[in-house]
Design a protein around this motif. Structure first.
Motif, short mmCIF file in Angstrom:
data_model
loop_
_atom_site.label_atom_id
_atom_site.label_comp_id
_atom_site.label_asym_id
_atom_site.label_seq_id
_atom_site.Cartn_x
_atom_site.Cartn_y
_atom_site.Cartn_z
N LEU A 1 0.84 -1.20 0.00
CA LEU A 1 0.00 0.00 0.00
C LEU A 1 0.88 1.26 0.00
O LEU A 1 0.60 2.23 -0.71
CB LEU A 1 -0.92 0.01 1.23
N HIS A 2 1.93 1.22 0.80
CA HIS A 2 2.86 2.35 0.89
C HIS A 2 3.51 2.63 -0.47
O HIS A 2 3.51 3.76 -0.95
CB HIS A 2 3.91 2.01 1.97
N GLU A 3 4.05 1.56 -1.10
CA GLU A 3 4.81 1.74 -2.33
C GLU A 3 3.93 1.92 -3.57
O GLU A 3 4.23 2.74 -4.42
CB GLU A 3 5.75 0.54 -2.58
N CYS A 4 2.87 1.10 -3.66
CA CYS A 4 2.09 1.08 -4.92
C CYS A 4 1.09 2.22 -4.98
O CYS A 4 0.74 2.67 -6.06
CB CYS A 4 1.34 -0.24 -5.07
N GLY B 1 0.49 4.73 -1.84
CA GLY B 1 0.73 5.84 -0.91
C GLY B 1 1.54 6.97 -1.52
O GLY B 1 1.10 8.13 -1.57
N HIS B 2 2.72 6.64 -2.02
CA HIS B 2 3.58 7.69 -2.57
C HIS B 2 2.97 8.36 -3.79
O HIS B 2 3.22 9.54 -4.05
CB HIS B 2 4.97 7.12 -2.93
N GLY B 3 2.16 7.60 -4.55
CA GLY B 3 1.61 8.16 -5.78
C GLY B 3 0.31 8.92 -5.58
O GLY B 3 -0.19 9.56 -6.51
N GLU C 1 6.94 12.98 3.57
CA GLU C 1 6.54 12.11 2.46
C GLU C 1 6.40 10.66 2.92
O GLU C 1 5.45 9.96 2.55
CB GLU C 1 7.55 12.24 1.31
N GLU C 2 7.35 10.18 3.71
CA GLU C 2 7.24 8.82 4.24
C GLU C 2 6.02 8.69 5.16
O GLU C 2 5.32 7.68 5.15
CB GLU C 2 8.52 8.41 4.97
N ALA C 3 5.77 9.71 5.96
CA ALA C 3 4.61 9.69 6.85
C ALA C 3 3.32 9.61 6.04
O ALA C 3 2.38 8.88 6.37
CB ALA C 3 4.60 10.93 7.74
N ALA D 1 14.91 9.45 8.18
CA ALA D 1 13.56 9.91 7.81
C ALA D 1 12.47 8.88 8.12
O ALA D 1 11.40 9.25 8.64
CB ALA D 1 13.53 10.27 6.33
N HIS D 2 12.72 7.61 7.81
CA HIS D 2 11.69 6.60 8.07
C HIS D 2 11.45 6.43 9.57
O HIS D 2 10.31 6.28 10.01
CB HIS D 2 12.08 5.25 7.47
N MET D 3 12.53 6.46 10.34
CA MET D 3 12.37 6.31 11.79
C MET D 3 11.66 7.52 12.38
O MET D 3 10.82 7.39 13.27
CB MET D 3 13.75 6.12 12.46
ZN ZN Z 1 8.48 5.23 1.17
#
Ligand code: ZN
Length: 686
Positions: A424-427, A429-431, A452-454, A509-511
């Motif tokens: 969901l995040h990759e396919c 969320g970012h888009g 952006e990661e959030a 950033a992810h953490m």
């Molecule tokens: Zn990401």
């Protein structure tokens, strides 16, 4: 279905060995299995190259240690022999005498005397006559070659690094000048070749020369063996383009020409029709302090159809997700296309991907090839699976999860929901979402990547609880998402802190984004839920500092039970307790709407406030507690993999007709087998 496959194997020093299962191998066509087999042979054939790249004594030391290990006549239960065995296993795991991760030289726990005595019984070892004193010095003297890759600013990085990419007398300044001169003469400066990638830079009579790794150059015997495996692979390629890819790689290995290498990567990145794929060659440059020379790696894999079907389902429904998200319609895309992420199954790991491996691959590394032709980005599903399975039962969840019911939830749904969260995040969320017209994409500056990661994580968290996913068959039932909510918040509030040194702040950033989401939820879980805009965190200060959320309050008994999520104390330990999952989802929707607004409007002030308030500082007391509880579990910090065994089946005429796969080979057996079957190079390659 009962799962009898054993994912964990032996443990030594700081290493835990795992096994991965090549699910779906039997369901491939015979031709595909043959292709995998030849590509796997090619992936193993270059092993000696990596050993020699990692240090010029490695092949000789390996021969010395293995000969003693096989022929030792003394007490194999003695402490010295056990210490010797541990050292050998560490050397195997690191493909040389320096730690695979820290690159510090491994310290032997036995004496030089032990080896001398063993040698007296065994006698001369072929190829090592006259080398023993030198090898002893390299193994036992801590000041000799102490580090494989030295990155200390101000020192000569080449003269102080033990890796074998430059002659021992080539200085950093000389190498830099040599390659600067090459780059200055580039024929097409917009499309530079990967200068220096496939050679050792040495001095011959005071002159700098490249000894190129190619069929007729340095490492020629190993490269010829790889070429012969690739030739066989080509005969069973799945399609014409795949055959061309392999042919181009053979041409590169024959000539060492880096322009041919670029042509090869372009063909490779465009070949997406086949199920089987591979990497083979000089790839990553982490082992060279100057980042030019690439270590050899090999990898054979095929597409995970079930997992890829999952991402295709998401991509096909991308617009539904966009339309139904809780963000302001002004920030939504009117036409959205999801990205199909490719998930692959590893069938054989070799060179610098073995035993320690990446779990995702994004190649090629050439910037202009990526810009003009794209890249392949894949996740290796069965390696992630092995990591996940190994994590069950290692005591980690038992230590940190609040109660048995929650533990049960995580054990039944956790792995599947982790994968789905990533999808969901990759396919999607970012888009998802869009910037308002005229907003600078870099408006959030240093906070941009965390926000952006959030955003992508919140999108995934919001939708993983949506009934639509049950309808699409992506989760088994309406309970599954709860496992993800619990582990996500537990990680963000507590367990991700195990990767941070006491006294430090969160920087990655992810953490930061995980801390931000988890702590924002904790902070808002007791407040009345408003249906519209969300309040900005009141106590936040833009410049953050320790006052912001320096300590995470442990809830009192009545708050703990009335709050959607709370930190509670039990028997002197802190736990996350979730009381109201549905309300949590509502809060996640609110934060998603706010984070999307920040992104769409380029609201730097709000981004800074959110990140600094919730994503940066650490509660020192809780941090100390988490570190102590984690340390008591005594988990191995590094993991790596034992490969399966692929065995060809022959007909009476001696032709290979099919390939069998088997598991269960012990680590030492596999290493000794590889040293015997894939000994492609002389012990000295100076
Ligand atoms: Zn990401």
């Amino acid at each position: 279905m009962p799962d009898s496959f054993c994912y964990t194997d032996e443990r030594f020093a700081d290493i835990q060995l795992l096994r991965y299962r090549v699910a779906g191998f039997e369901a491939l066509t015979t031709r595909q299995r043959l292709l995998i087999y030849f590509l796997s042979e090619a992936a193993l054939a270059g092993r000696d190259i990596l050993w020699d790249q990692n240090g010029r004594y490695n092949l000789r030391i390996r021969r010395l240690l293995e000969t003693i290990y096989i022929n030792y006549k003394g007490d194999r239960e003695s402490d010295e022999f056990k210490a010797f065995t541990t050292y050998l296993k560490r050397v195997w795991f690191s493909n040389g005498i320096h730690h695979h991760y820290s690159t510090e030289k491994l310290q032997p726990g036995f004496s030089p005397d032990f080896i001398s005595k063993a040698l007296k019984e065994i006698g001369e070892i072929d190829g090592l006559e006259g080398h023993y004193e030198e090898l002893f010095n390299v193994i036992f003297n801590p000041t000799v070659m102490p580090k494989r890759v030295n990155q200390t600013e101000g020192e000569d990085l080449l003269l102080t690094s033990a890796s074998n990419y430059y002659g021992p007398d080539v200085s950093q300044a000389e190498a830099e000048a040599f390659y600067d001169a090459q780059k200055a003469c580039a024929q097409d400066p917009a499309r530079p070749i990967m200068y220096g990638m496939n050679s050792r830079l040495v001095k011959v009579d005071g002159q700098l020369r490249e000894r190129v790794w190619q069929s007729k150059g340095l490492y020629g015997p190993a490269i010829d063996r790889i070429i012969s495996c690739l030739k066989e692979a080509k005969t069973v390629a799945e399609n014409e383009q795949q055959a061309q890819v392999i042919e181009k790689l053979i041409e590169f290995y024959r000539t060492g020409d880096l322009k041919t290498f670029d042509e090869y990567t372009i063909l490779w990145v465009n070949e997406t029709a086949g199920d089987v794929d591979f990497t083979n060659g000089f790839t990553e440059t982490y082992g060279d302090p100057l980042g030019l020379k690439a270590s050899w790696e090999g990898f054979a894999n095929f597409k995970d159809k079930a997992a890829t079907a999952r991402t295709e389902t998401l991509a096909a429904n991308a617009q539904w997700f966009e339309d139904n998200s809780p963000v302001d319609p002004r920030f939504k895309k009117t036409s959205t296309r999801g990205v199909t992420a490719k998930v692959i199954v590893a069938a054989m790991l070799g060179g610098d991907l073995y035993p320690s491996s990446a779990i995702g691959i994004n190649l090629p590394n050439s910037n202009w090839v990526r810009a003009e032709h794209g890249s392949k980005s894949v996740t290796i599903g069965n390696l992630t699976e092995a990591y996940n399975k190994a994590a069950h039962g290692n005591g980690f969840l038992e230590e940190f999860v609040v109660d048995d019911n929650t533990l049960k939830l995580i054990n039944s749904y956790g792995d599947a929901c982790d994968d789905l969260h990533t999808d969901l995040h990759e396919c999607l969320g970012h888009g998802s979402g869009r910037l308002l017209d005229g907003v600078d994409p870099d408006a959030l500056k240093a906070y941009g990547s965390c926000i952006e990661e959030a955003r992508a994580d919140l999108f995934a968290l919001y939708y993983i609880a949506d009934p639509k996913l049950v309808e699409l068959g992506l989760v088994p039932d309406a309970e599954a998402y709860k496992s993800q909510y619990y582990t996500y918040i537990m990680n963000g509030l507590m367990t991700q802190l195990v990767r941070i040194e006491p006294g430090a702040i969160i920087e990655e950033a992810h953490m930061r984004n995980r801390a931000l989401i988890a702590r924002w939820l904790l902070d808002h879980a007791q407040r009345p839920v408003s249906g519209h805009a969300i309040a900005h965190p009141v106590q936040g200060s833009v410049d953050g500092g320790p006052s912001a959320v320096a300590s995470l309050a442990v809830a009192s008994a009545d708050v703990a039970s009335s709050s959607a999520v709370a930190l509670i104390r039990r028997n002197g330990k802190t736990y996350v307790q979730i009381n109201d999952y549905a309300r949590l989802r509502h809060l996640i929707g609110q934060l998603l709407a706010e984070v999307q607004r920040i992104k769409s409007e380029g609201d730097y002030e709000a981004a800074a406030r959110l990140v600094e308030t919730y994503g940066v500082t650490i509660d020192a007391k809780l941090h100390a507690e988490v570190l102590e509880r984690y340390k008591a579990l005594n988990l191995a910090p590094y993991k790596g993999f034992i490969n399966p065994i692929l065995t060809p089946i022959y007909d009476d005429a001696g032709n290979i007709t099919d390939v069998n796969i088997a598991y269960g080979e012990a680590f030492d057996k596999q290493m000794l087998r590889y040293s015997h079957d894939y000994a492609t190079l002389p012990l000295t390659n100076d």
